[in-house]
Design an enzyme around this catalytic site. Structure first.
Site, PDB file in Angstrom:
ATOM      1  N   ASP A   1       0.818  -1.220   0.000  1.00 59.42           N
ATOM      2  CA  ASP A   1       0.000   0.000   0.000  1.00 59.42           C
ATOM      3  C   ASP A   1       0.855   1.275   0.000  1.00 59.42           C
ATOM      4  OD1 ASP A   1       0.949   0.015   2.569  1.00 59.42           O
ATOM      5  OD2 ASP A   1      -1.008   0.129   3.555  1.00 59.42           O
TER       6      ASP A   1
ATOM      7  N   ASP B   1       5.013  -0.854   7.395  1.00 61.79           N
ATOM      8  CA  ASP B   1       4.128  -1.476   8.390  1.00 61.79           C
ATOM      9  C   ASP B   1       4.918  -2.409   9.312  1.00 61.79           C
ATOM     10  OD1 ASP B   1       4.442  -3.766   6.645  1.00 61.79           O
ATOM     11  OD2 ASP B   1       2.926  -2.812   5.362  1.00 61.79           O
TER      12      ASP B   1
ATOM     13  N   ASP C   1       6.772   5.014  21.136  1.00 58.64           N
ATOM     14  CA  ASP C   1       6.622   6.454  21.238  1.00 58.64           C
ATOM     15  C   ASP C   1       5.345   6.714  22.034  1.00 58.64           C
ATOM     16  OD1 ASP C   1       6.756   9.253  20.505  1.00 58.64           O
ATOM     17  OD2 ASP C   1       7.867   8.599  18.726  1.00 58.64           O
TER      18      ASP C   1
ATOM     19  N   ASP D   1       7.008  11.984  23.796  1.00 57.62           N
ATOM     20  CA  ASP D   1       6.908  13.125  22.891  1.00 57.62           C
ATOM     21  C   ASP D   1       6.809  14.438  23.674  1.00 57.62           C
ATOM     22  OD1 ASP D   1       6.444  13.818  19.993  1.00 57.62           O
ATOM     23  OD2 ASP D   1       4.615  14.703  20.821  1.00 57.62           O
TER      24      ASP D   1
ATOM     25  N   GLU E   1      11.722  13.538  24.936  1.00 62.21           N
ATOM     26  CA  GLU E   1      12.055  14.452  23.839  1.00 62.21           C
ATOM     27  C   GLU E   1      12.000  15.870  24.390  1.00 62.21           C
ATOM     28  OE1 GLU E   1      10.609  16.109  19.498  1.00 62.21           O
ATOM     29  OE2 GLU E   1       9.189  15.718  21.097  1.00 62.21           O
TER      30      GLU E   1
ATOM     31  N   HIS F   1      13.222  12.383  12.798  1.00 60.65           N
ATOM     32  CA  HIS F   1      12.220  12.645  11.768  1.00 60.65           C
ATOM     33  C   HIS F   1      11.763  14.095  11.735  1.00 60.65           C
ATOM     34  CE1 HIS F   1      10.228  12.127  15.531  1.00 60.65           C
ATOM     35  NE2 HIS F   1       9.079  12.520  15.026  1.00 60.65           N
ATOM     36  N   ASP F   2      12.372  14.941  12.560  1.00 56.48           N
ATOM     37  CA  ASP F   2      11.994  16.357  12.587  1.00 56.48           C
ATOM     38  C   ASP F   2      13.113  17.272  12.092  1.00 56.48           C
ATOM     39  OD1 ASP F   2       9.490  15.751  13.732  1.00 56.48           O
ATOM     40  OD2 ASP F   2      10.346  15.779  15.756  1.00 56.48           O
TER      41      ASP F   2
END
Ligand code: NOJ
Ligand code: MG
Length: 531
Positions: free
Chosen positions: A28, A32, A101, A203, A266, A327-328
């Site tokens: 898709d 995953d 997370d 987070d 974080e 990822h930021d």
């Protein structure tokens, strides 16, 4: 501390997976859990000890999973709970750890808690979120801003109050002053810990409690035109409040109900404030994420000074950690270039403290230019031209040279890097001098040498362009020498030494005997075992 007393998270290396982009098993175009399971042997062979996966919970995906609508479920995009259970079992079978997370500062606006809270002022969950009457002029209750642009307050017509959201309006902030909310979130932690999850990356930990009086944030004197609108103010009252430490301590107590679990926070704060998150008597987070290497200019003197500042600020028995990518933020190979990215890897994996590697950085993956019409990140879409897009560092993992780099059989959710035929796991695994080989060697020697895992850090005085230090445990010593420039520099420390190069950014140096004064070619990095 005796070597044997150090735990897995002191000695090991953490690897962050952004699950949408790691490996797609069902075609898709979105990664995953079964995809991750397929790649566990890769991670084990690479030498990784713990895997942290960005959110995999049910979510409307307004912020790609950081808007959770069910904290104890699995998003169908990623699989089912039985896939998760299998993943956990397979990770443990390989003697690795799995970190989830946790997103406790805010939920999705589609979470049943918020739907209830929003339904009426008298609902028993009203106080689980931060609701306030309009300010005197009918506008927002105060001037707090959203990190993603605009006001941090959203008006609800039906109940005629505003709710606060530090991020998207689809991510209402939870009210951590409410004891029932606290208990609900701690119960969620126990749910996963009981399953056997080895810890959490929490987070935006420093956002979790806000000023009780909701005082206005002051203007930022350093704000300049063109910066994102959030930087107009200093978040003095909307973040990093004293009471946050009570919350972190409560989370830590839950973690400590189980064996050897890990609490990571974080936290984007200057070192002096960051270290307060270790908590009184180290009863806070085990590892408040240290993002210095993400933020510093690539300059030896600056980095050296920061390492010392950090080492000096750590509380007694507070364990250090270093993060090079996530990822930021823009990828390391794009920030400092391909050559220096090798030195960055040597630095990350030889500094004192737990390293966190961002998926793909071990290959030298770079930021991918995303055409405007393909931008997905709400941070960029909300404030076009001002909010930095995080898509470039979130592109699919490059496994091999086949179509879509072996990431998916379908259409990938973000475009791939054009260079994936060269930069991929299959090609680099045995390729002399590749970034992946360098990581394999570094992780291997790190796993074998107590000096590199838990040894002391001793800075070495040398030329300005060079970053150098010794790691030392009992009789074993390693000397690290990194030329952070693209010209030749002499390395002449004020002591005598002799040793063998174990790992280098330029593999032709490996195995060489060296001593005292050396000419360091441009960009050269050396890990030397001293005799
Ligand atoms: C920090 C996460 O790393 C980021 O990706 C997310 O957008 C915000 N928190 C909001 O949850
Ligand atoms: Mg998929």
């Amino acid at each position: 501390m005796n070597y044997k007393e150090y735990l897995w998270w002191h000695k090991g290396t953490v690897y962050q997976i952004y699950p949408r982009s790691y490996k797609d098993s069902d075609g898709d175009g979105v990664g995953d859990l079964r995809g991750i399971i397929e790649k566990l042997d890769y991670l084990k062979d690479l030498g990784i000890d713990a895997v942290w996966i960005s959110p995999i919970y049910p979510s409307p995906m307004a912020d790609f999973g950081y808007d959770v609508s069910d904290y104890t479920g699995i998003h169908p995009l990623f699989g089912e709970m039985k896939d998760f259970d299998e993943l956990l079992r397979e990770v443990h079978q390989r003697e690795m750890k799995l970190i989830l997370d946790l997103v406790p500062n805010h939920s999705s606006n589609k979470h049943p808690w918020f739907l209830e809270s929003k339904s009426s002022k008298n609902n028993h969950k009203r106080d689980w979120y931060i609701w306030k009457d309009p300010g005197k002029d009918g506008g927002p209750p105060n001037n707090w801003l959203s990190v993603f642009g605009g006001s941090g307050w959203e008006y609800d017509e039906e109940t005629e109050q505003y709710y606060y959201h530090a991020f998207l309006k689809e991510q209402p902030d939870l009210n951590w002053r409410n004891p029932d909310l606290q208990q609900a979130m701690l119960a969620i932690m126990r749910y996963w810990l009981k399953k056997g999850v080895d810890g959490f990356r929490v987070d935006v930990m420093w956002h979790m409690i806000k000023d009780e009086q909701l005082r206005d944030d002051p203007p930022n004197p350093d704000y300049k035109e063109g910066m994102n609108s959030y930087s107009k103010l200093l978040p003095a009252y909307s973040t990093d409040q004293d009471e946050v430490h009570d919350i972190v301590h409560k989370m830590r107590k839950v973690i400590d109900e189980y064996d050897e679990r890990l609490l990571i926070g974080e936290i984007y704060l200057p070192i002096s404030k960051l270290v307060s998150y270790y908590g009184e008597d180290n009863q806070g987070a085990h590892l408040p994420f240290n993002f210095q290497l993400l933020q510093l200019p690539w300059n030896a003197a600056r980095i050296k000074a920061t390492i010392d500042e950090y080492e000096g600020a750590l509380p007694e028995n507070g364990w250090p950690n270093w993060v090079l990518g996530n990822h930021d933020n823009s990828r390391i190979a794009s920030r400092v270039g391909k050559e220096q990215a090798k030195n960055a890897a040597i630095l990350l994996l030889t500094l004192r403290g737990t390293p966190t590697i961002y998926y793909g950085d071990e290959l030298g993956m770079q930021d991918v230019d995303i055409p405007k019409e393909k931008i997905q990140d709400p941070q960029a879409l909300n404030e076009p031209g001002v909010g930095r897009s995080r898509d470039p560092e979130r592109t699919p993992m490059q496994w091999d040279a086949t179509k879509h780099a072996g990431f998916t059989k379908g259409e990938p959710w973000l475009p791939l890097m054009g260079n994936y035929k060269e930069i991929n796991v299959k090609k680099e695994w045995d390729q002399p001098g590749s970034m992946l080989q360098l990581h394999r060697k570094l992780l291997k020697i790190r796993a074998q040498e107590p000096a590199l895992q838990v040894g002391s850090y001793v800075p070495v005085l040398s030329e300005e362009e060079i970053l150098s230090y010794i790691r030392k445990y009992e009789k074993q010593q390693f000397l690290i020498v990194l030329n952070l420039t693209d010209s030749e520099v002499n390395f002449a420390p004020d002591f005598e030494w002799k040793g063998t190069v174990e790992v280098s950014s330029h593999e032709e140096f490996e195995g060489k005997e060296m001593s005292d004064k050396i000419n360091l070619p441009a960009n050269l990095g050396l890990l030397i075992k001293l005799k």
